[in-house]
Each structure stands twice: as structure tokens, then as C-alpha cells.
Design a protein around this motif. Structure first.
Motif, mmCIF file in Angstrom:
data_model
loop_
_atom_site.group_PDB
_atom_site.id
_atom_site.type_symbol
_atom_site.label_atom_id
_atom_site.label_comp_id
_atom_site.label_asym_id
_atom_site.label_seq_id
_atom_site.Cartn_x
_atom_site.Cartn_y
_atom_site.Cartn_z
ATOM 1 N N SER A 54 3.686 7.998 4.026
ATOM 2 C CA SER A 54 2.396 8.265 3.147
ATOM 3 C C SER A 54 1.204 8.480 3.710
ATOM 4 C CB SER A 54 3.011 6.651 2.747
ATOM 5 O OG SER A 54 1.027 6.718 1.531
ATOM 6 N N PHE A 55 0.354 9.327 2.800
ATOM 7 C CA PHE A 55 -0.554 10.189 4.431
ATOM 8 C C PHE A 55 -1.763 9.393 3.258
ATOM 9 C CE2 PHE A 55 2.243 13.700 4.833
ATOM 10 C CZ PHE A 55 1.608 13.782 6.281
ATOM 11 N N SER A 56 -2.150 8.809 2.078
ATOM 12 C CA SER A 56 -2.787 8.639 1.321
ATOM 13 C C SER A 56 -4.264 7.706 1.752
ATOM 14 C CB SER A 56 -2.767 8.110 0.588
ATOM 15 O OG SER A 56 -1.423 7.366 -0.495
ATOM 16 N N ALA A 57 -3.483 6.575 2.474
ATOM 17 C CA ALA A 57 -3.818 5.527 2.800
ATOM 18 C C ALA A 57 -5.598 5.264 3.802
ATOM 19 C CB ALA A 57 -3.437 4.018 2.664
ATOM 20 N N GLN A 90 14.619 4.988 2.146
ATOM 21 C CA GLN A 90 13.354 5.586 1.535
ATOM 22 C C GLN A 90 12.297 4.924 1.262
ATOM 23 O OE1 GLN A 90 12.938 8.558 0.394
ATOM 24 N NE2 GLN A 90 14.808 8.878 0.143
ATOM 25 N N PRO A 91 11.958 4.911 3.679
ATOM 26 C CA PRO A 91 10.928 4.101 3.988
ATOM 27 C C PRO A 91 9.682 5.140 3.687
ATOM 28 C CG PRO A 91 11.668 5.407 6.208
ATOM 29 C CD PRO A 91 12.930 5.348 4.989
ATOM 30 N N ARG A 92 7.884 4.506 4.322
ATOM 31 C CA ARG A 92 7.067 5.419 4.267
ATOM 32 C C ARG A 92 6.090 4.646 5.335
ATOM 33 N NH1 ARG A 92 9.657 7.731 1.975
ATOM 34 N NH2 ARG A 92 9.670 8.852 -0.440
ATOM 35 N N ILE A 93 6.225 5.936 6.271
ATOM 36 C CA ILE A 93 5.548 5.469 7.408
ATOM 37 C C ILE A 93 3.825 5.474 7.154
ATOM 38 C CG2 ILE A 93 4.429 5.635 9.584
ATOM 39 C CD1 ILE A 93 7.388 7.050 9.490
ATOM 40 N N LEU A 94 2.731 4.374 6.382
ATOM 41 C CA LEU A 94 1.751 4.506 6.815
ATOM 42 C C LEU A 94 0.926 5.142 7.565
ATOM 43 C CD1 LEU A 94 1.502 0.912 4.458
ATOM 44 C CD2 LEU A 94 2.082 3.121 3.932
ATOM 45 N N ALA A 95 1.003 4.493 9.120
ATOM 46 C CA ALA A 95 0.184 5.199 10.319
ATOM 47 C C ALA A 95 0.990 4.680 11.602
ATOM 48 C CB ALA A 95 -1.041 4.072 10.118
ATOM 49 N N VAL A 96 0.298 5.400 12.746
ATOM 50 C CA VAL A 96 0.706 4.715 13.932
ATOM 51 C C VAL A 96 -0.254 3.828 14.735
ATOM 52 C CG1 VAL A 96 1.948 5.882 16.218
ATOM 53 C CG2 VAL A 96 2.304 6.474 14.649
ATOM 54 N N ILE A 97 0.786 3.305 15.143
ATOM 55 C CA ILE A 97 -0.871 2.262 15.661
ATOM 56 C C ILE A 97 -0.764 1.805 17.217
ATOM 57 C CG2 ILE A 97 -1.120 0.451 13.479
ATOM 58 C CD1 ILE A 97 0.333 -1.729 14.403
ATOM 59 N N TRP A 124 4.922 3.109 17.601
ATOM 60 C CA TRP A 124 4.551 2.208 16.796
ATOM 61 C C TRP A 124 3.883 2.480 15.577
ATOM 62 C CZ3 TRP A 124 8.165 -1.545 17.619
ATOM 63 C CH2 TRP A 124 7.921 -3.335 17.266
ATOM 64 N N THR A 125 4.706 1.983 14.428
ATOM 65 C CA THR A 125 4.343 2.088 13.346
ATOM 66 C C THR A 125 4.135 0.854 11.841
ATOM 67 O OG1 THR A 125 6.230 2.635 11.748
ATOM 68 C CG2 THR A 125 6.306 4.191 13.543
ATOM 69 N N LEU A 126 3.255 0.945 11.353
ATOM 70 C CA LEU A 126 3.638 0.206 10.047
ATOM 71 C C LEU A 126 4.186 1.597 8.945
ATOM 72 C CD1 LEU A 126 -0.051 -1.504 9.906
ATOM 73 C CD2 LEU A 126 2.131 -2.328 10.648
ATOM 74 N N THR A 127 5.203 0.760 8.202
ATOM 75 C CA THR A 127 6.430 1.316 7.762
ATOM 76 C C THR A 127 6.054 0.701 6.380
ATOM 77 O OG1 THR A 127 7.228 2.659 9.346
ATOM 78 C CG2 THR A 127 8.517 1.863 7.549
ATOM 79 N N SER A 128 6.008 0.691 5.353
ATOM 80 C CA SER A 128 6.413 0.567 3.903
ATOM 81 C C SER A 128 7.799 0.584 3.298
ATOM 82 C CB SER A 128 5.081 0.248 2.888
ATOM 83 O OG SER A 128 5.829 1.420 2.558
ATOM 84 N N ASN A 129 8.416 0.134 2.148
ATOM 85 C CA ASN A 129 9.383 0.902 1.530
ATOM 86 C C ASN A 129 8.925 2.343 0.009
ATOM 87 O OD1 ASN A 129 8.019 -0.039 -1.063
ATOM 88 N ND2 ASN A 129 9.263 -1.683 -1.533
ATOM 89 N N GLN A 130 8.915 3.396 -0.338
ATOM 90 C CA GLN A 130 8.710 4.435 -1.128
ATOM 91 C C GLN A 130 7.129 3.799 -2.411
ATOM 92 O OE1 GLN A 130 11.409 6.292 -2.945
ATOM 93 N NE2 GLN A 130 12.768 4.986 -3.468
ATOM 94 N N ASN A 131 7.727 2.542 -2.396
ATOM 95 C CA ASN A 131 7.194 2.508 -3.529
ATOM 96 C C ASN A 131 5.544 1.530 -3.216
ATOM 97 O OD1 ASN A 131 9.114 2.976 -5.938
ATOM 98 N ND2 ASN A 131 10.108 0.875 -5.104
ATOM 99 N N LYS A 157 -9.962 7.040 7.190
ATOM 100 C CA LYS A 157 -9.645 8.007 8.464
ATOM 101 C C LYS A 157 -9.105 9.180 8.275
ATOM 102 C CE LYS A 157 -10.406 7.397 13.566
ATOM 103 N NZ LYS A 157 -10.124 6.317 14.886
ATOM 104 N N PRO A 158 -9.694 10.201 7.423
ATOM 105 C CA PRO A 158 -9.316 11.449 7.238
ATOM 106 C C PRO A 158 -8.928 12.274 8.635
ATOM 107 C CG PRO A 158 -11.011 10.994 5.406
ATOM 108 C CD PRO A 158 -11.433 9.783 7.213
ATOM 109 N N SER A 159 -10.132 12.671 9.642
ATOM 110 C CA SER A 159 -9.516 12.865 10.737
ATOM 111 C C SER A 159 -8.352 12.144 11.754
ATOM 112 C CB SER A 159 -11.133 12.717 12.181
ATOM 113 O OG SER A 159 -11.670 10.844 12.256
ATOM 114 N N ALA A 160 -7.949 11.178 11.448
ATOM 115 C CA ALA A 160 -6.885 10.592 11.943
ATOM 116 C C ALA A 160 -5.607 10.807 11.187
ATOM 117 C CB ALA A 160 -6.733 8.872 12.116
ATOM 118 N N VAL A 161 -6.057 11.815 10.320
ATOM 119 C CA VAL A 161 -4.657 12.409 10.102
ATOM 120 C C VAL A 161 -4.580 13.219 10.515
ATOM 121 C CG1 VAL A 161 -2.958 13.570 7.590
ATOM 122 C CG2 VAL A 161 -4.547 11.685 7.622
#
Length: 343
Positions: free
Chosen positions: A327-330, A109-116, A222-229, A335-339
Motif C-alpha cells: 500500500s503506497f498511499s500513506a 491479503q496483507p498490505r505492507i505500509l512501510a519498511v521500518i 522489518w515491515t508494518l503490515t495491515s489487512n487489505q482493508n 514522505k514521497p521520496s521514501a517510496v
């Protein structure tokens, strides 16, 4: 007389209240002026151009600027960084999408925070001319080293398909990134599929006896990824992390030459090699729609070829909805326009 006493008592009370209020606010303001302790974060990443924003943010204390004490755990590959993160040894992994597609099929259950970062030219196949290889079709019946479960493996098979070579027409040999160059130089393999900067190092080591195949066949995200929590339990840390990387992005734009000098030194690359490959990368902090397309394409490849790391079962589950692993929240907060993903 009574009026004078009452006035005196009232004045005393007002002065006392004002003094107490002053001390309260003085103490309150003083406590706010004290520097808050930095929040600790462990970020696992290979030291490669894809992670330039991370490396630059660390070097220029941009994480500390946003209240973070970031410890970089340097790994050989993004796959290794992801494994560390899901094992609880790191908070965040810098990783390409292919390892994510692999582990999603195994109920992780990974969570992708962003593509960098992204690139169409991150990978290549480095081969030996003295083994009769001058074009991709010459790889038939040759032994090719590959890194299991990485985007370099995906690229290799895309190259073979593009050259009309079936997998059973070549000999695939699993190797590690650390052994890739020595395996090629010793002749243990005839070619090897790699990513920067390892491919450049291998090609330079071979000299005139080497040849590089690097057509654009796939976009790597290339992403920044965390666990689901992590996004749930540490939302502000996730936001601060992205803010620091946005600052690093600005820094590259405003101080381009100095930034590349730092990155070349940190990644132990020559400045000439970094300059040569720099235009092949696009750096940003975003969640693009193309991310979903890439993940789906890679997962279909895994399913159709049964390409799984040694010792693991071929996935048979239906294709997942990759929106569940984002994970869209952060990013939405900073930077809402980046979603840019349709939900």
C-alpha cells in the motif's frame, strides 16, 4: 422621515447580521479549538530491536502527538503479530517478510505500509561446543531447534547451504521462542536458530560452552503490515502512524544516548548488549526496491524446499506480483521520496 426609518431598519439588520456572524464564527472557532478524540489503533509487535521506532514512539507519546491512541500488543514473534492482525485482533503487525511470503501463498491479503528497519545480522545459530560443534559444518547429524515459518528458519537453512549441508544431514526440531533457551541448556537440542535479543540471551546462558554462528547471509526487512482493508478504510490513521515513526527516527538522531537508554529498558536488554548490536540495524520509514527482491527470494525458497508450517499444504501457485501486496498511499502522502519501488 421615511429615510430615517429606513436607515434605522437597515442599521438594525446589519448589526443583527454582524452579531449572528460573530457568534457563528466564535462557536466555529471554539469547536475547532477543542482537542479531538484520539483515534484508536492496535499494533502487534515483539519487543525486539527491529521495532525500536515503534517502542520509542509509544514511550515518548509521539503517537498521541499525531492524534493516535496506540495500544501495543506484545507478541513473541512477528509471525504471531501477523496472525493476530489477519485474524482481526490487531490493526497493524510489525513483522519480517518471511511470514508474509508464507501467508501470501495461502490466499491471504496483507498490505505492507512501510519498511521500518532492516539488518544483515539479525539472526544467528547458537550451538553447544560440548557437542563437538566448533564450525557450521559440525552441525551435521546434530539436532537443531528452529522456529517454523519465521525468518530465523530461513537463516538456518541459508547457513546450512553455506556450509554445504543438506537438510537431511541434520535433525530439525520445531520449538517455540519461549522454549528455545531451555531446550538448548537442557541438551534437548544441540543448536538453535534465533534472532535478537533471544540469541544473545541463549549464548550468555551457555557461557563458555556456547558458540555463535552469525555470518551475513540474508537481509531481513522489518515491515508494518495491515489487512487489505485498513489502508482504504483508515487512510489518515495510516498516515499519522508513519508520521509518528518519522518523528521517532528524528528523535534517535537528535537524542541518541537517551533513546538507547529507553529502548534497552523497554526491551529488557542491557545497554551493553544493545550497543553491541545497534550498528547492525538500519532504521528508516520507506518502501525500497530491495523489499520486492527479498520477498521473491523467500517465496522461491518456500516453493523449492516445501518449507511450510506444520499442518499446512505446500504452496503450488505461481509466484505472485508482490506489488499487489503493498500500500503506497500513506507513505506517498507523508514522505514521497521514501517510496523507491518501480511500479
Amino acid at each position: 422621515m421615511h429615510f430615517g426609518i429606513r436607515f434605522y431598519l437597515l442599521a438594525s439588520l446589519l448589526i443583527g447580521a454582524a452579531t449572528a456572524t460573530l457568534y457563528f464564527f466564535k462557536g466555529h472557532l471554539y469547536s475547532r479549538a477543542e482537542p479531538l478524540p484520539l483515534e484508536k489503533l492496535v499494533l502487534a509487535t515483539p519487543r525486539i530491536p527491529f521495532s525500536s521506532l515503534v517502542i520509542l514512539a509509544k514511550h515518548n507519546n509521539l503517537f498521541a502527538k499525531h492524534g493516535l491512541e496506540v495500544q501495543l500488543e506484545i507478541t513473541a514473534t512477528g509471525k504471531e503479530a501477523l496472525e493476530m492482525t489477519l485474524a482481526g485482533k490487531a490493526d497493524i503487525a510489525a513483522v519480517a517478510t518471511l511470514p508474509l511470503a508464507y501467508i501470501v501463498t495461502r490466499s491471504a491479503q496483507p498490505r505492507i505500509l512501510a519498511v521500518i528497519a532492516k539488518s544483515n545480522y539479525e539472526h544467528s545459530v547458537v550451538a553447544r561446543r560440548d557437542r563437538g560443534i566448533s564450525q557450521p559444518a559440525d552441525l551435521q547429524d546434530k539436532t537443531i531447534g528452529f522456529l517454523p515459518g519465521t525468518s530465523a528458519q530461513f537463516y538456518l537453512e541459508a547457513l546450512l547451504t553455506n556450509a554445504n549441508l543438506a537438510r537431511n544431514k541434520v535433525h530439525m526440531k520445531s520449538i517455540t521462542i519461549q522454549d528455545s533457551q531451555s531446550a538448548l541448556l537442557s541438551g534437548d537440542v544441540d543448536a538453535v536458530a534465533l534472532f535478537a535479543p533471544w540469541d544473545k540471551r541463549a549464548a550468555q546462558a551457555l557461557g563458555e560452552s556456547g558458540i555463535v554462528f552469525a555470518p551475513s547471509l540474508h537481509t531481513t526487512h522489518w515491515t508494518l503490515t495491515s489487512n487489505q482493508n485498513f489502508p482504504i478504510t483508515r487512510p489518515r490513521v495510516a498516515e499519522k502512524l508513519l508520521l509518528a515513526l518519522l518523528d521517532a527516527l528524528t528523535l534517535i538522531g537528535e537524542n541518541h544516548e537517551a533513546s538507547l537508554d529507553i529502548l534497552a529498558q523497554e526491551m529488557e536488554m542491557s545497554r551493553a548488549d544493545l550497543d553491541e548490536s545497534w550498528e547492525q540495524y538500519t532504521f528508516d520509514v520507506q518502501l525500497p526496491q530491495a523489499l520486492i527482491t527479498t520477498l521473491e527470494r523467500e517465496l522461491l525458497w518456500i516453493r523449492s524446499h516445501g518449507n511450510v508450517p506444520s499442518g499446512e499444504l505446500t504452496p503450488v501457485a505461481p509466484l505472485p506480483d508482490f506489488l499487489d501486496y503493498l500500500s503506497f498511499s500513506a507513505l506517498q502522502s507523508v514522505k514521497p521520496s521514501a517510496v523507491r519501488i518501480t511500479r
